[in-house]
Structure formats: C-alpha cells, structure tokens
Design a protein around this motif. Structure first.
Motif, PDB file in Angstrom:
ATOM      1  N   SER A  14     -11.428 -21.713 -15.050  1.00  0.00           N
ATOM      2  CA  SER A  14     -12.090 -21.841 -13.751  1.00  0.00           C
ATOM      3  C   SER A  14     -11.444 -20.929 -12.715  1.00  0.00           C
ATOM      4  O   SER A  14     -12.128 -20.378 -11.840  1.00  0.00           O
ATOM      5  CB  SER A  14     -12.072 -23.298 -13.274  1.00  0.00           C
ATOM      6  OG  SER A  14     -10.756 -23.772 -13.067  1.00  0.00           O
ATOM      7  N   LEU A  40     -16.579 -29.161 -14.051  1.00  0.00           N
ATOM      8  CA  LEU A  40     -17.404 -28.226 -13.285  1.00  0.00           C
ATOM      9  C   LEU A  40     -17.150 -28.334 -11.788  1.00  0.00           C
ATOM     10  O   LEU A  40     -17.480 -27.407 -11.040  1.00  0.00           O
ATOM     11  CB  LEU A  40     -18.887 -28.474 -13.589  1.00  0.00           C
ATOM     12  CG  LEU A  40     -19.339 -28.121 -15.008  1.00  0.00           C
ATOM     13  CD1 LEU A  40     -20.799 -28.516 -15.218  1.00  0.00           C
ATOM     14  CD2 LEU A  40     -19.152 -26.636 -15.299  1.00  0.00           C
ATOM     15  N   LEU A  43     -15.429 -25.536 -10.017  1.00  0.00           N
ATOM     16  CA  LEU A  43     -16.177 -24.308  -9.754  1.00  0.00           C
ATOM     17  C   LEU A  43     -17.194 -24.487  -8.637  1.00  0.00           C
ATOM     18  O   LEU A  43     -18.092 -23.657  -8.463  1.00  0.00           O
ATOM     19  CB  LEU A  43     -16.893 -23.856 -11.035  1.00  0.00           C
ATOM     20  CG  LEU A  43     -15.951 -23.411 -12.148  1.00  0.00           C
ATOM     21  CD1 LEU A  43     -16.651 -23.431 -13.499  1.00  0.00           C
ATOM     22  CD2 LEU A  43     -15.409 -22.013 -11.855  1.00  0.00           C
ATOM     23  N   SER A  47     -20.421 -21.999  -7.740  1.00  0.00           N
ATOM     24  CA  SER A  47     -21.521 -22.393  -8.627  1.00  0.00           C
ATOM     25  C   SER A  47     -22.897 -21.985  -8.104  1.00  0.00           C
ATOM     26  O   SER A  47     -23.850 -21.901  -8.884  1.00  0.00           O
ATOM     27  CB  SER A  47     -21.485 -23.904  -8.873  1.00  0.00           C
ATOM     28  OG  SER A  47     -21.596 -24.617  -7.647  1.00  0.00           O
ATOM     29  N   TYR A  52     -23.231 -16.167 -11.115  1.00  0.00           N
ATOM     30  CA  TYR A  52     -22.618 -17.188 -11.970  1.00  0.00           C
ATOM     31  C   TYR A  52     -23.683 -17.914 -12.778  1.00  0.00           C
ATOM     32  O   TYR A  52     -24.758 -18.246 -12.255  1.00  0.00           O
ATOM     33  CB  TYR A  52     -21.851 -18.202 -11.117  1.00  0.00           C
ATOM     34  CG  TYR A  52     -21.374 -19.418 -11.889  1.00  0.00           C
ATOM     35  CD1 TYR A  52     -20.225 -19.357 -12.675  1.00  0.00           C
ATOM     36  CD2 TYR A  52     -22.080 -20.623 -11.829  1.00  0.00           C
ATOM     37  CE1 TYR A  52     -19.786 -20.474 -13.388  1.00  0.00           C
ATOM     38  CE2 TYR A  52     -21.646 -21.743 -12.535  1.00  0.00           C
ATOM     39  CZ  TYR A  52     -20.508 -21.659 -13.307  1.00  0.00           C
ATOM     40  OH  TYR A  52     -20.072 -22.766 -14.012  1.00  0.00           O
ATOM     41  N   PHE A  54     -23.998 -21.001 -16.154  1.00  0.00           N
ATOM     42  CA  PHE A  54     -23.283 -21.950 -17.002  1.00  0.00           C
ATOM     43  C   PHE A  54     -24.053 -22.226 -18.276  1.00  0.00           C
ATOM     44  O   PHE A  54     -25.276 -22.419 -18.244  1.00  0.00           O
ATOM     45  CB  PHE A  54     -23.041 -23.266 -16.257  1.00  0.00           C
ATOM     46  CG  PHE A  54     -22.454 -24.343 -17.132  1.00  0.00           C
ATOM     47  CD1 PHE A  54     -21.176 -24.206 -17.651  1.00  0.00           C
ATOM     48  CD2 PHE A  54     -23.191 -25.482 -17.446  1.00  0.00           C
ATOM     49  CE1 PHE A  54     -20.639 -25.189 -18.478  1.00  0.00           C
ATOM     50  CE2 PHE A  54     -22.665 -26.467 -18.259  1.00  0.00           C
ATOM     51  CZ  PHE A  54     -21.381 -26.324 -18.781  1.00  0.00           C
TER      52      PHE A  54
END
Length: 366
Positions: A14, A40, A43, A47, A52, A54
């Motif tokens: 992270s 999470l 982040l 985010s 970015y 995921f």
C-alpha cells in the motif's frame, strides 16, 4: 507506465501504491487476495484516482492472473504478495509454501506468457520486480558483518525459507526463460498502516490499552529498521532505473535491539500520551494506567520463539552508490512519525483489531 502491484493492500504494497499515485504520473493496478493482512482502507487517499485500479485476485489463480494481464496490459510487475509473519509460519507453514512459493511460480508463469506476447519495444521495457527480505540470509554472528547482495542464503524459519525459495525461482526464470527480473531484499519495515501483530504497532497499541508489552527472550535481537515510505521510494527507483538481473539490499542504517525499540516507543508515548493522565475512552483499558509512571513498567519478557535469528544488518551501499538512494528518515524521526500516526488514527487501529475492516470490505467486494 502501468504497474501491476501484487499484495498492494498490504503494509509495504500500500505504501508503494500511495507513492506511485501520489508522487509519479504512473498508474497502479492493485492485485490482492485480501487475507487478514490486506486492508483497502490503507489506500483510501488514492482509491478515487483514475490511475488506480483494484483486482481481488489470488496469485495462485492462473486463469485470473491471465485475465488481469490481458485486461490491464501492465508495463511492469512489482511482486509483494506474500505471507510474512514469522510466528504464523511456525504454527502454520502450509500457507507460506502455497502463497510464497506456489504463488510466485504461478505469477512468474503468467508474467512470462504475457511478456512473450508483447511487441519488441514493450518486451524490452518490461520488468518483473520481486520484493524479498533480508531474512533469507539467516543471521549474523560477527558484530562487524553485514548482509551484502552476495551473502549466501541460510534461512531459519518456514517464512524465510519460503521467501528464499521464491527468490531462487525468480532468478531461475531469468536464467532459463530470459524474463527481465529485478530482486530486492529489505530490512525490517515500520511506519503507518502496519498490521498490529508486528512489533512496533503491537507495542504502541498494547501500551495505550494498558496491556503487557511482550518481549521475546531478553529482547537482545538486533534488526535494521527501515521507514516504509523510504522503502517505497527505493523500490520505485530500482524498478525504473536499474539494469535487468540486478539485486539490491535496501536498509535503513538503523540497527537496534528489540528492547531498545520498545524503550524508545515507551518514552515517546510517555511524552505524547502519558499513562499517568489516564485514557480518554478511545480504546479499552487493561491495566490501571493511572497507577504507573511510565509505559516501560508494562514490559513483560516471554519465552523466545524457536529458531529466532539474533541479528540482521543490511549493507545498503550498492543502492546508494549506483542509484543514489538513501533513506530520508532516521530511526528517531521515523519512529516519532509512526507513534504520532497511530495516536492520530486509533479508529483505523480499532477497525483492524475488531475485524470490522475485513467484514465490511468483503461485503463490498461481494
């Protein structure tokens, strides 16, 4: 550049993603299985960035890895996904073999298949950066000795043996298949968003709760401490500047006995959140903190763990000489920043401790 970061919801991963999004123009794809150590919430500040993405994927799942490579078309891989807690590796080594060895193998094969299909320009620029640990070297007996990039491997725990195995696999994939790899081995990291089972956050939070501060053996184990944001900068520098096939040791130039670290933490907490002042109710209280004059009084010595290495120490002169990297933080500045972060983020800590971070994130993903 688009970078695929495995284990990007973990402590170091992270920090790497926060650095990529916050300090570069590159993009990051966070690929993480979200075990207990993946959070999470670490982040949250990046985010919402368009750079970015995921992917909730296990590195042992080849089909999903192939999909991620195909959809995201990364220019590089930074491989940080790993089981990393030594105590857990002693009580349950199977997960370490599966993730650190089988998972690395699976990721290497997916990366190799993807890399071989790239055009010549992108193929030449592609990098697979494997992030490892100084624990693969075993420990040091001579007080003047340091781990160098050529120190023979002598791992002591199931964790370090699994990481050593993954290092060997990565180098074999370069030698046999030509995959363009880089390897780094780092010393003990510390800093914000560290999972509370690790020494520094455990001591901070136990102290604030009035719980015992457990110290293995006599607390004379020596580690080289590296602030996690310094490590993230070093990893990005290696990825973007060094030659294929190179190995770099990354250390903080901060050798400390564990008991010294604990004493430092207690002294900073005595200054910033005195035990004698009592608690404000933000965390549950174990001991009567008003009855003690220093958090040092909570220190408790416990039986040492099996095969506990006595001393690690990194020679980081190669990365300084060749890439110009040195840590920004001294131990004194970094550890104070760390304590201040935990004091200012007790809600994050509570959500990790009670498991709500995990329940809520899994519900969101589902």
């Amino acid at each position: 550049m688009k970078i695929l970061v495995t284990g990007g919801a973990g402590f170091i991963g992270s920090a790497v993603i926060r650095h990529i999004i916050g300090s570069t123009t590159d993009s990051a794809v966070n690929l993480d299985k979200l075990t207990y150590a993946g959070n999470l919430e670490s982040l949250a500040e990046v985010s919402d960035s368009e750079r970015y993405a995921f992917e909730h994927v296990d590195i042992c799942n080849r089909a999903e890895l192939d999909r991620v490579f195909s959809e995201h078309q990364p220019d590089a891989v930074m491989h940080l996904a790993a089981e990393s807690h030594v105590d857990r590796s002693i009580t349950g080594p199977a997960a370490f073999i599966e993730t650190n060895i089988v998972g690395t193998y699976t990721l290497l094969e997916a990366a190799r298949h993807y890399w071989q299909g790239l055009d010549d320009t992108r193929k030449a620029a592609f990098r697979f950066h494997h992030i490892s640990t100084d624990e693969v070297y075993g420990d040091l007996e001579n007080p003047e000795e340091l781990f160098t990039e050529t120190t023979p491997y002598a791992p002591s725990s199931p964790y370090s043996a699994s990481k050593a195995s993954s290092d060997h696999l990565v180098r074999a994939w370069q030698r046999t298949y030509g995959l363009p790899v880089l390897v780094t081995n780092c010393s003990n990291n510390y800093g914000p968003y560290h999972f509370p089972e690790k020494l520094i956050p455990l001591i901070i939070l136990n102290a604030l709760e009035g719980k015992p501060l457990p110290i293995y053996g006599k607390g004379d184990q020596i580690r080289d401490w590296l602030y996690v944001e310094d490590h993230a900068r070093a990893l990005y520098k290696v990825l973007t500047e060094c030659q294929i096939g190179e190995t770099y040791n990354i250390g903080g130039h901060n050798e400390k006995q564990n008991i010294e670290v604990v004493h430092t933490l207690c002294d900073i907490l005595d200054e910033l959140s005195p035990a004698t002042a009592g608690m404000d109710g933000t965390l549950p209280v174990g001991a009567d903190l008003s009855a003690i004059s220093s958090y040092r009084q909570l220190i408790t010595y416990v039986q040492d763990r099996p095969g506990h290495d006595l001393r690690y120490a990194i020679d980081a002169s190669k990365i300084q000489r060749e890439l110009g990297w040195t840590p920004v933080e001294t131990f004194e500045t970094g550890i104070r920043k760390t304590v201040e972060w935990y004091l200012n983020n007790l809600e994050w800590c509570r959500r990790v401790q009670d498991g709500s971070y995990q329940r809520e994130r899994l519900g969101t993903i589902a």
